[in-house]
Design a protein around this motif. Structure first.
Motif, PDB file in Angstrom:
ATOM      1  N   TYR A 185       8.832  -6.666  -0.980  1.00 44.40           N
ATOM      2  CA  TYR A 185       7.563  -6.109  -1.626  1.00 44.40           C
ATOM      3  C   TYR A 185       7.698  -4.727  -2.722  1.00 44.40           C
ATOM      4  CZ  TYR A 185       4.885 -10.595  -0.396  1.00 44.40           C
ATOM      5  OH  TYR A 185       4.889 -11.969  -0.285  1.00 44.40           O
ATOM      6  N   ARG A 186       7.413  -4.471  -3.080  1.00 40.24           N
ATOM      7  CA  ARG A 186       7.328  -2.898  -3.463  1.00 40.24           C
ATOM      8  C   ARG A 186       6.185  -2.652  -3.297  1.00 40.24           C
ATOM      9  NH1 ARG A 186       8.241   0.037  -8.311  1.00 40.24           N
ATOM     10  NH2 ARG A 186       7.856  -1.544  -9.196  1.00 40.24           N
ATOM     11  N   TYR A 187       5.493  -1.412  -2.824  1.00 41.68           N
ATOM     12  CA  TYR A 187       4.625  -0.650  -2.994  1.00 41.68           C
ATOM     13  C   TYR A 187       4.652   1.072  -2.794  1.00 41.68           C
ATOM     14  CZ  TYR A 187       2.991  -4.979   0.285  1.00 41.68           C
ATOM     15  OH  TYR A 187       2.649  -5.783   0.197  1.00 41.68           O
ATOM     16  N   ARG A 188       3.308   1.546  -3.209  1.00 46.36           N
ATOM     17  CA  ARG A 188       3.165   2.564  -4.079  1.00 46.36           C
ATOM     18  C   ARG A 188       2.969   3.226  -2.209  1.00 46.36           C
ATOM     19  NH1 ARG A 188       5.054   4.729  -7.039  1.00 46.36           N
ATOM     20  NH2 ARG A 188       5.048   3.451  -8.576  1.00 46.36           N
ATOM     21  N   TYR A 189       3.541   4.284  -2.836  1.00 45.24           N
ATOM     22  CA  TYR A 189       3.566   5.882  -1.353  1.00 45.24           C
ATOM     23  C   TYR A 189       2.235   6.118  -2.050  1.00 45.24           C
ATOM     24  CZ  TYR A 189       5.757   8.548   1.933  1.00 45.24           C
ATOM     25  OH  TYR A 189       5.957   9.489   2.934  1.00 45.24           O
ATOM     26  N   PRO A 190       1.180   6.470   0.146  1.00 44.99           N
ATOM     27  CA  PRO A 190      -0.061   6.622  -0.318  1.00 44.99           C
ATOM     28  C   PRO A 190      -0.410   8.589  -0.983  1.00 44.99           C
ATOM     29  CG  PRO A 190       0.281   5.438   1.237  1.00 44.99           C
ATOM     30  CD  PRO A 190       1.854   5.655   0.850  1.00 44.99           C
ATOM     31  N   ALA A 191      -1.009   8.294  -1.507  1.00 45.33           N
ATOM     32  CA  ALA A 191      -1.615  10.064  -1.490  1.00 45.33           C
ATOM     33  C   ALA A 191      -1.768  10.236  -0.493  1.00 45.33           C
ATOM     34  CB  ALA A 191      -2.947  10.078  -3.098  1.00 45.33           C
ATOM     35  N   SER A 192      -1.854  11.991  -0.420  1.00 48.79           N
ATOM     36  CA  SER A 192      -1.409  12.312   0.385  1.00 48.79           C
ATOM     37  C   SER A 192      -0.936  12.605   1.619  1.00 48.79           C
ATOM     38  CB  SER A 192      -3.010  12.904   0.189  1.00 48.79           C
ATOM     39  OG  SER A 192      -2.852  11.994   1.335  1.00 48.79           O
ATOM     40  N   CYS A 193       0.038  11.885   1.546  1.00 50.01           N
ATOM     41  CA  CYS A 193       0.902  10.899   2.583  1.00 50.01           C
ATOM     42  C   CYS A 193       2.063  12.408   2.955  1.00 50.01           C
ATOM     43  CB  CYS A 193       1.241   9.856   2.083  1.00 50.01           C
ATOM     44  SG  CYS A 193       2.123   9.060   3.958  1.00 50.01           S
ATOM     45  N   LEU A 194       2.104  12.778   4.371  1.00 51.04           N
ATOM     46  CA  LEU A 194       3.198  13.515   4.538  1.00 51.04           C
ATOM     47  C   LEU A 194       4.240  12.337   5.265  1.00 51.04           C
ATOM     48  CD1 LEU A 194       1.060  16.747   5.591  1.00 51.04           C
ATOM     49  CD2 LEU A 194       3.060  16.839   4.004  1.00 51.04           C
ATOM     50  N   LYS A 195       3.547  11.739   5.580  1.00 51.05           N
ATOM     51  CA  LYS A 195       5.182  10.736   6.474  1.00 51.05           C
ATOM     52  C   LYS A 195       4.277   9.500   6.498  1.00 51.05           C
ATOM     53  CE  LYS A 195       8.299  10.486  10.748  1.00 51.05           C
ATOM     54  NZ  LYS A 195       8.463  11.787  11.052  1.00 51.05           N
ATOM     55  N   VAL A 196       4.843   8.282   6.847  1.00 52.10           N
ATOM     56  CA  VAL A 196       5.105   7.188   7.217  1.00 52.10           C
ATOM     57  C   VAL A 196       5.234   7.179   8.635  1.00 52.10           C
ATOM     58  CG1 VAL A 196       4.876   4.578   6.530  1.00 52.10           C
ATOM     59  CG2 VAL A 196       5.045   6.057   4.790  1.00 52.10           C
ATOM     60  N   ARG A 197       4.073   6.529   9.345  1.00 53.89           N
ATOM     61  CA  ARG A 197       5.005   6.287  10.971  1.00 53.89           C
ATOM     62  C   ARG A 197       5.069   4.727  10.679  1.00 53.89           C
ATOM     63  NH1 ARG A 197       5.193  11.128  12.857  1.00 53.89           N
ATOM     64  NH2 ARG A 197       3.506  12.894  11.911  1.00 53.89           N
ATOM     65  N   ASP A 198       4.190   4.006  10.279  1.00 57.74           N
ATOM     66  CA  ASP A 198       4.460   2.463  10.517  1.00 57.74           C
ATOM     67  C   ASP A 198       3.838   1.768   9.266  1.00 57.74           C
ATOM     68  OD1 ASP A 198       5.203   1.997  13.342  1.00 57.74           O
ATOM     69  OD2 ASP A 198       3.011   3.073  13.663  1.00 57.74           O
ATOM     70  N   ILE A 199       4.938   0.691   9.017  1.00 56.22           N
ATOM     71  CA  ILE A 199       3.729  -0.934   8.680  1.00 56.22           C
ATOM     72  C   ILE A 199       3.026  -1.719   9.031  1.00 56.22           C
ATOM     73  CG2 ILE A 199       4.185  -2.219   6.591  1.00 56.22           C
ATOM     74  CD1 ILE A 199       4.807   0.726   5.557  1.00 56.22           C
ATOM     75  N   VAL A 200       2.134  -2.207   9.155  1.00 61.87           N
ATOM     76  CA  VAL A 200       1.130  -2.526   9.615  1.00 61.87           C
ATOM     77  C   VAL A 200       0.505  -4.336   8.768  1.00 61.87           C
ATOM     78  CG1 VAL A 200       0.379  -1.404  11.347  1.00 61.87           C
ATOM     79  CG2 VAL A 200      -1.280  -1.574   9.277  1.00 61.87           C
ATOM     80  N   GLN A 201       0.056  -4.871   9.805  1.00 62.09           N
ATOM     81  CA  GLN A 201      -0.884  -6.266   8.860  1.00 62.09           C
ATOM     82  C   GLN A 201      -2.454  -5.328   8.784  1.00 62.09           C
ATOM     83  OE1 GLN A 201      -0.102  -9.978  11.363  1.00 62.09           O
ATOM     84  NE2 GLN A 201       2.249  -9.127  11.740  1.00 62.09           N
ATOM     85  N   PRO A 202      -2.545  -6.153   7.951  1.00 61.28           N
ATOM     86  CA  PRO A 202      -5.176  -6.094   7.442  1.00 61.28           C
ATOM     87  C   PRO A 202      -5.403  -6.372   8.775  1.00 61.28           C
ATOM     88  CG  PRO A 202      -3.293  -7.466   5.671  1.00 61.28           C
ATOM     89  CD  PRO A 202      -1.990  -7.385   6.332  1.00 61.28           C
ATOM     90  N   GLY A 203      -6.013  -5.001   9.264  1.00 64.62           N
ATOM     91  CA  GLY A 203      -6.545  -5.532  10.256  1.00 64.62           C
ATOM     92  C   GLY A 203      -5.989  -5.319  11.352  1.00 64.62           C
ATOM     93  N   TRP A 204      -4.788  -4.663  11.253  1.00 68.12           N
ATOM     94  CA  TRP A 204      -4.096  -3.892  13.196  1.00 68.12           C
ATOM     95  C   TRP A 204      -4.672  -2.763  13.020  1.00 68.12           C
ATOM     96  CZ3 TRP A 204      -1.490  -7.361  15.717  1.00 68.12           C
ATOM     97  CH2 TRP A 204      -0.725  -7.017  16.600  1.00 68.12           C
ATOM     98  N   ARG A 205      -4.821  -2.204  14.763  1.00 72.43           N
ATOM     99  CA  ARG A 205      -4.863  -1.433  15.040  1.00 72.43           C
ATOM    100  C   ARG A 205      -4.793  -0.857  16.224  1.00 72.43           C
ATOM    101  NH1 ARG A 205     -11.418  -2.888  16.252  1.00 72.43           N
ATOM    102  NH2 ARG A 205     -10.465  -2.772  17.732  1.00 72.43           N
ATOM    103  N   ARG A 206      -3.878  -2.051  16.880  1.00 71.33           N
ATOM    104  CA  ARG A 206      -3.128  -1.585  18.146  1.00 71.33           C
ATOM    105  C   ARG A 206      -1.825  -0.229  17.771  1.00 71.33           C
ATOM    106  NH1 ARG A 206      -4.443  -3.971  22.559  1.00 71.33           N
ATOM    107  NH2 ARG A 206      -1.774  -3.933  23.402  1.00 71.33           N
TER     108      ARG A 206
END
Length: 199
Positions: free
Chosen positions: A72-93
């Motif tokens: 998969y290829r996704y767009r980098y979030p707007a205003s993001c300074l650093k990606v910490r983790d890729i998570v599954q939908p609804g994941w909070r832990r």
């Protein structure tokens, strides 16, 4: 609650500069140096640690056409300074090391992208906070020490002050990290199947 100018004045005082500033645009060496360093160092300190006040989780926009080696290829979030983790939908832990989902940052004609094998991925990231009224007090303290590191040489010409500010910055960052982990509670760990079957 600190303002940008208050943070700069604390930083100035920490390198023995007694003249404070009232704005970034005033005609003084102190204001000029603060103006040069402030924005980039604010973003650098935000990137240094996943500050709770600057953290968000968003669903990523699938761009299709993944590159070789990734699903998969996704767009980098707007205003993001650093990606910490890729998570599954609804994941909070918080993710343990064996749960972390591999990803890589890349570029295309539209800007930065995220490559991963996770379908319907969400992203936990640190975003740019420009309004200093949202800074927590420990972040403001850490930022002031980081500013002091870069202001020490041009304004005081005393290398020992820069070294002192660097030590204090690391100490303040360590304290802030410890404090941030106390300000939240994860969901309880699910019972293992072995325990569930026995009961």
């Amino acid at each position: 609650m600190s303002s940008d100018i208050e943070i700069c004045n604390v930083a100035l005082s920490r390198v023995a500069v007694t003249k404070s500033i009232v704005s970034f645009t005033e005609r003084s060496k102190e204001a000029e140096q603060c103006r040069v360093f402030y924005t980039s160092l604010r973003d650098l300190v935000l990137q240094a640690f996943p500050w709770p006040f600057a953290e968000s989780i968003v669903a990523l926009a699938d761009l299709g056409s993944p590159v070789n080696g990734w699903a998969y290829r996704y767009r980098y979030p707007a205003s993001c300074l650093k990606v910490r983790d890729i998570v599954q939908p609804g994941w909070r832990r918080a993710l343990t090391s064996d749960q972390q989902i591999p990803f890589q940052i890349g570029y295309d004609a539209g800007g930065r992208v995220i490559h991963t094998d996770q379908p319907e991925a969400s992203c936990r990231f640190t975003f740019r906070v420009e309004d200093s009224t949202f800074f927590d007090p420990q972040f403001a303290d850490v930022l002031a020490w980081r500013m002091a590191m870069d202001l020490a040489l041009p304004l005081s010409s005393k290398p020992e002050l820069q070294q002192f500010a660097a030590q204090q910055y690391q100490m303040a960052l360590t304290i802030a990290e410890g404090s941030a982990f106390e300000e939240g509670q994860d969901d309880p760990e699910p019972e293992s199947e072995f325990v569930s079957v026995r009961s």
